[in-house]
Design a protein around this motif. Structure first.
Motif, PDB file in Angstrom:
ATOM      1  N   TYR A 807       0.832  -1.208   0.000  1.00  0.00           N
ATOM      2  CA  TYR A 807       0.000   0.000   0.000  1.00  0.00           C
ATOM      3  C   TYR A 807       0.867   1.259   0.000  1.00  0.00           C
ATOM      4  CZ  TYR A 807      -3.746   3.201   1.389  1.00  0.00           C
ATOM      5  OH  TYR A 807      -4.644   4.237   1.433  1.00  0.00           O
ATOM      6  N   ILE A 808       1.876   1.283   0.864  1.00  0.00           N
ATOM      7  CA  ILE A 808       2.784   2.436   0.882  1.00  0.00           C
ATOM      8  C   ILE A 808       3.485   2.566  -0.466  1.00  0.00           C
ATOM      9  CG2 ILE A 808       4.861   3.391   1.948  1.00  0.00           C
ATOM     10  CD1 ILE A 808       2.414   3.603   3.700  1.00  0.00           C
ATOM     11  N   THR A 809       3.878   1.445  -1.056  1.00  0.00           N
ATOM     12  CA  THR A 809       4.537   1.480  -2.366  1.00  0.00           C
ATOM     13  C   THR A 809       3.621   2.059  -3.423  1.00  0.00           C
ATOM     14  OG1 THR A 809       5.841  -0.472  -1.774  1.00  0.00           O
ATOM     15  CG2 THR A 809       5.697   0.071  -4.106  1.00  0.00           C
ATOM     16  N   GLU A 810       2.377   1.617  -3.453  1.00  0.00           N
ATOM     17  CA  GLU A 810       1.417   2.097  -4.455  1.00  0.00           C
ATOM     18  C   GLU A 810       1.125   3.583  -4.267  1.00  0.00           C
ATOM     19  OE1 GLU A 810      -0.955   1.525  -7.825  1.00  0.00           O
ATOM     20  OE2 GLU A 810       0.381   0.102  -6.839  1.00  0.00           O
ATOM     21  N   MET A 811       0.909   3.998  -3.013  1.00  0.00           N
ATOM     22  CA  MET A 811       0.632   5.408  -2.745  1.00  0.00           C
ATOM     23  C   MET A 811       1.857   6.279  -3.021  1.00  0.00           C
ATOM     24  SD  MET A 811      -2.530   5.516  -1.944  1.00  0.00           S
ATOM     25  CE  MET A 811      -2.638   4.211  -3.160  1.00  0.00           C
ATOM     26  N   THR A 812       3.051   5.701  -2.816  1.00  0.00           N
ATOM     27  CA  THR A 812       4.275   6.440  -3.123  1.00  0.00           C
ATOM     28  C   THR A 812       4.391   6.687  -4.614  1.00  0.00           C
ATOM     29  OG1 THR A 812       5.425   5.539  -1.191  1.00  0.00           O
ATOM     30  CG2 THR A 812       6.790   6.382  -2.971  1.00  0.00           C
ATOM     31  N   GLU A 817       0.112  11.866  -0.753  1.00  0.00           N
ATOM     32  CA  GLU A 817       0.609  12.156   0.590  1.00  0.00           C
ATOM     33  C   GLU A 817      -0.481  11.999   1.642  1.00  0.00           C
ATOM     34  OE1 GLU A 817       2.950  15.642   1.138  1.00  0.00           O
ATOM     35  OE2 GLU A 817       3.574  15.715  -0.953  1.00  0.00           O
ATOM     36  N   ASN A 818      -1.726  12.384   1.309  1.00  0.00           N
ATOM     37  CA  ASN A 818      -2.801  12.355   2.303  1.00  0.00           C
ATOM     38  C   ASN A 818      -3.054  10.941   2.801  1.00  0.00           C
ATOM     39  OD1 ASN A 818      -3.177  15.116   2.109  1.00  0.00           O
ATOM     40  ND2 ASN A 818      -4.714  14.949   0.508  1.00  0.00           N
ATOM     41  N   LYS A 819      -3.111   9.973   1.890  1.00  0.00           N
ATOM     42  CA  LYS A 819      -3.388   8.603   2.302  1.00  0.00           C
ATOM     43  C   LYS A 819      -2.215   7.996   3.061  1.00  0.00           C
ATOM     44  CE  LYS A 819      -7.039   7.124  -0.794  1.00  0.00           C
ATOM     45  NZ  LYS A 819      -7.547   6.031  -1.653  1.00  0.00           N
ATOM     46  N   ILE A 820      -1.002   8.310   2.627  1.00  0.00           N
ATOM     47  CA  ILE A 820       0.172   7.797   3.347  1.00  0.00           C
ATOM     48  C   ILE A 820       0.197   8.351   4.759  1.00  0.00           C
ATOM     49  CG2 ILE A 820       2.688   7.802   3.437  1.00  0.00           C
ATOM     50  CD1 ILE A 820       2.700   7.875   0.390  1.00  0.00           C
ATOM     51  N   ARG A 821      -0.032   9.654   4.883  1.00  0.00           N
ATOM     52  CA  ARG A 821       0.015  10.289   6.203  1.00  0.00           C
ATOM     53  C   ARG A 821      -1.095   9.740   7.107  1.00  0.00           C
ATOM     54  NH1 ARG A 821       0.424  14.936   4.477  1.00  0.00           N
ATOM     55  NH2 ARG A 821       2.583  15.495   4.950  1.00  0.00           N
ATOM     56  N   ARG A 859      10.315  14.800   2.002  1.00  0.00           N
ATOM     57  CA  ARG A 859       9.954  15.634   3.154  1.00  0.00           C
ATOM     58  C   ARG A 859       8.901  14.923   4.008  1.00  0.00           C
ATOM     59  NH1 ARG A 859      11.771  20.760   2.936  1.00  0.00           N
ATOM     60  NH2 ARG A 859      12.781  21.379   0.993  1.00  0.00           N
ATOM     61  N   LEU A 860       7.978  14.259   3.348  1.00  0.00           N
ATOM     62  CA  LEU A 860       6.990  13.482   4.084  1.00  0.00           C
ATOM     63  C   LEU A 860       7.679  12.345   4.830  1.00  0.00           C
ATOM     64  CD1 LEU A 860       4.080  12.715   4.783  1.00  0.00           C
ATOM     65  CD2 LEU A 860       3.981  11.443   2.632  1.00  0.00           C
TER      66      LEU A 860
END
Length: 872
Positions: A807-812, A817-821, A859-860
């Motif tokens: 999931y982090i890979t796909e969102m990256t 940024e919103n979904k990762i955060r 930065r995130l």
């Protein structure tokens, strides 16, 4: 210092709106308004520097005039190499002029058409690849300088006139300032907005002609023009590290219109510290020069002009500065090394950049990953974290708690290594009397990049703990059960029977259900009870993990009531299942009589039973595990026995209706009764997990029950004829869809090829996908979000970690940024100490590295790592 106002540089009383010294220093260009058109004038610098040349008639002062613009010229800028001159005008055009040496011959190379209004500022990127222009049409256009007039990007985001642009000297960003009271930073690699800064400009008026901002030569700061602090005009300092504000240059009495950094980094021998030099001017008609190593300005000049200062330029050597004004005059200032310091040679400047960013100036444009600002991320430059895009290669050996190879290969951050990150605070100082002073320091202390880690597997401390012991005193393995019966087997129907061919490590125990055609309201079901033959059937071994007595299931629907009814399994003369305990085969047999039955346990190869028990009524179905054996009778009476000794664990108890299906795993027993209600018990604690929970919401006129299963952590899994699978969520009290074979995404499309031993979720979805033909499109991220919740419900550590990382890979990749955060802080701020067997900090260390694959989100990444360290 030398100061001069060359009176011979003028536009016959018209404003000189822009000025720029050629990189070679031999001439200076000015832009403004001619008599009936825009005018660009090229002036000789020699008469400015030398008084004798100024007085000599043989030394030309005006070298060239360019009058192709139809309206006032607002900006002129030389390219970094000095080969081209760019100009922007009120005629909405930007023009590119090429220089033919010798003789200072200028030719109009191209006209850039794209803006719908006056062009107020232009800026060349440090590598000369791009030219940015901004206009009162609220847009910024980035042009391909190597293929004019090709447009690389049009940046839209400002809601009012854009009056200034500046490039990041590192080569990663472009910054702009507008009368919409914002300063925006744009990423160079995808031309999307990085940040929008509003606070320092919210109370500013739009009274300035231009808003020319500047980036420090080391890339650490942006200095804005017109900003306010307590209603006073200031030049705001925006720090690159986190785009923070609150520090500013104070002293000008009116709005600051132009800020220009010297392109050099300086050092003074007696101090030995690097510093920068910046000049600024504004509506108060004054010019100030600042060294970032000093608390006060190096120089402030008042009353040099009668109107606003609108442009400033530095020579490439860094010791000369010129400024122009709306009053039509210019000023020239010359400094020496003693006054502002010695500029760093190119090799030392490159070393500085490599310490700060791990890259040379403007080299970010030549790399795929851009510039790495956090030293911790340098380890991923040559060894970027990768994650498999599909779950087909997932393999789990042994316990579910072991981390598979695809996880072990990921780079990870430990809490110890994270703390090596240097937090740099170089702005605040204290005077001897204790008062707080803010000094804008140009260059921080060197940050040494962290070397790339070797490919080591995670230590045992990063491995989730093994699954808890369920109280098996015999240390028995997962049972293997086969089915036998004296009754004739119902005829198999295509695509209706689902046989689970799963190894014990998959943690799935299931019961097969063969649905029958629906019975219409008002009709009677044909009597299916058959007389027993009295002959003992052969022991038929199957590859299924646990399968109860096959039987038929149907539904009865009423036009008035929506409650589903399931058929009672046919009563057979004998039932038989086989278990494997401690590697030894054990057979359980039931002999049904008219009003009672006998349950016997045989060891493999023995003809005499190891133990036997009386059943109070004939059994419709039986199931067993290495801990418990359960038998359910035709009137709903259930009896429980110990697998090893046959001891009755609890007196017989009765359910509201007869069983329709039965499955057993470990200490868990799951029964679905004919009134479509599910019952689930934990025999070890003698507590109910599901109590008369309706299954009827899952059943429709076109949907029937096909299979029951129990997950490793004791969840009830129900499979429908369509192969949709559901798990009951005990906290929410609803059936959650655990497998939908009709879902199509780039991940779900490979479910038919995955290894079912990867985990319980993979096993269930493998079976569902194998028997599905319907398809429904679903987004990749939505599918992964579902998978995370499903793996968590099934308590599968390896699969949970896999899908979290995916999931982090796909969102990256999407830059979301919103979904990762939100996903990160949901874990970080949770009161839970463990997530599916992983400690919180260990889980975060595992899922964060893929974020480093997108330099736009570094930065995130730094923000989340710091938040994690603070919580640790």
């Amino acid at each position: 210092m030398k100061l001069l106002k060359p009176a011979w540089i003028h536009l016959k009383g018209k404003p000189i709106i822009s000025i720029d010294i050629h990189p070679k220093g031999h001439c200076v260009a000015t832009g403004g308004m001619g008599e009936d058109c825009g005018k660009i004038s090229i002036w000789n610098m020699t008469p400015i520097r030398e008084e004798k040349d100024e007085k000599s008639s043989s030394v030309p002062k005006l070298l060239c005039e360019l009058t192709n613009h139809e309206a006032c010229v607002n900006i002129v800028r030389w390219s970094p190499s000095g080969t081209y001159l760019a100009s922007g005008s009120d005629d909405t055009f930007a023009m590119i002029w090429s220089i033919r040496s010798p003789g200072e011959q200028y030719r109009l190379q191209t006209i850039l058409r794209g803006h719908q209004g006056d062009i107020l500022d232009v800026a060349w990127s440090g590598d000369g690849k791009y030219l940015a222009t901004c206009s009162i049409d609220n847009c910024i256009i980035v042009w391909n300088a190597r293929s004019f007039p090709q447009i690389t990007a049009t940046l839209k985001g400002h809601t009012d006139m854009v009056k200034g642009v500046t490039w990041d000297p590192v080569g990663k960003y472009l910054a702009s300032q507008s009368t919409d009271k914002t300063l925006r930073v744009w990423r160079r690699n995808d031309w999307k907005e990085e940040v929008c800064i509003k606070a320092p400009f919210e109370k500013c008026g739009s009274t300035t002609h231009v808003l020319r901002l500047s980036w420090s030569p080391d890339g650490k700061y942006i200095i804005s023009s017109h900003a306010l602090n307590n209603s006073g005009p200031v030049a705001e300092i925006i720090q690159r590290e986190n785009w923070s504000t609150g520090i500013n240059f104070v002293g000008h009495r009116k709005a600051i219109e132009v800020v220009r950094f010297n392109s050099n980094v300086f050092v003074k021998a007696e101090q030995g510290e690097n510093h920068g030099c910046v000049a600024m001017g504004g509506k108060d008609r004054s010019l100030s020069v600042w060294l970032t190593s000093l608390k006060r300005p190096l120089l402030v000049l008042h009353d040099l002009f009668t109107k606003s200062v609108v442009d400033i330029t530095w020579s490439l050597t860094g010791y000369e500065v010129m400024a122009s004004s709306l009053d039509g005059t210019v000023v020239y200032l010359s400094f020496n090394e003693k006054e502002i310091g010695r500029f760093l040679p190119k090799d030392q400047l490159n070393s500085l950049y490599e310490r700060l960013y791990g890259i040379s100036p403007n080299a970010a444009s030549s790399t795929d990953y851009g510039v790495i600002e956090d030293p911790q991320l340098l380890k991923f430059v040559d060894n970027e974290p990768t994650v498999e895009n599909t779950p087909d290669k997932m393999e789990v050996q042994g316990s579910q708690a072991e981390i598979p190879d695809y996880v072990a290969s990921l780079p990870s951050f430990s809490s110890k290594s994270s703390n090596q990150r240097t937090i740099i605070n170089q702005i605040e100082t204290r005077t001897k009397d204790g008062r707080r002073r803010i000094t804008p320091t140009l260059v921080s202390q060197p940050i040494r990049p962290v070397s790339s880690p070797s490919n080591q597997k995670p230590s045992s401390s990063l491995t989730p703990p093994p699954a808890p012991d369920v109280g098996n005193t015999h240390q028995c393995k997962q049972p293997e059960v086969s089915v036998g019966s004296t009754a004739i087997q119902p005829e198999k129907k295509a695509n209706l029977e689902l046989n689970l061919n799963i190894e014990a490590s998959s943690s799935v125990t299931a019961a097969v259900i063969r649905p029958l055609p629906q019975i219409q309201p008002g009709t009677k079901r044909k009597n299916e009870d058959e007389k027993t033959t009295g002959k003992k059937s052969k022991r038929a071994k199957t590859e299924a993990t646990v399968v109860t007595t096959p039987h038929k299931m149907t539904q009865r629907y009423s036009s008035v009531s929506t409650t589903a009814k399931l058929s009672v399994p046919e009563l057979k003369g004998s039932l038989q299942i086989q278990l494997s305990i401690d590697g030894k085969g054990v057979s359980l047999e039931v002999e049904n009589k008219e009003k009672m039955a006998t349950l016997k346990c045989f060891s493999e190869g023995d003809t005499r039973p190891t133990w036997s028990a009386a059943l109070v009524q004939p059994a419709l179905c039986i199931a067993g595990s290495y801990q418990v054996v359960v038998a359910a009778g035709k009137s709903g009476i259930v009896q429980l026995f110990s697998s090893s000794s046959g001891r009755s664990l609890i007196p017989p108890f009765s359910l509201p209706s007869p069983p329709a299906a039965l499955v057993c795993k470990k200490q868990y027993i799951l029964i679905v009764t004919t009134d479509a209600a599910a019952w689930l018990w934990d025999v070890k604690s003698m507590k109910p997990l599901l109590h008369n929970v309706p299954v009827s919401p899952l059943i429709s006129n076109t949907e029937t029950l096909s299979n029951l299963a129990i997950s490793d952590n004791g969840h009830a899994v129900v499979t429908l004829e369509s192969q949709n699978m559901y798990v009951y969520h005990m906290d929410m009290g609803v059936w959650i869809q655990i497998a939908n074979p009709s879902e199509i995404s780039k991940y779900s499309s490979n479910l038919k090829n995955i290894n079912p031993s990867s985990g319980p979720l993979a096993a269930l979805q493998f079976l569902a996908a194998k028997n599905s033909t319907l398809t429904t499109q679903i987004s990749n991220q939505q599918f992964i979000e579902h998978q995370i919740t499903r793996a968590e419900m099934l308590s599968s550590p390896a699969e949970y970690l896999h899908w979290c990382t995916m999931y982090i890979t796909e969102m990256t990749k999407e830059g979301n940024e919103n979904k990762i955060r939100e996903f990160f802080y949901k874990i970080l701020n949770s009161s839970q100490k463990k997530f599916v067997g992983f400690f919180k900090q260990v889980l975060l260390d595992k899922i964060l590295p893929p974020l480093a694959a997108n330099p736009n989100l570094q930065r995130l990444y730094s923000e989340l790592k710091q938040a994690q360290e603070c919580d640790n």
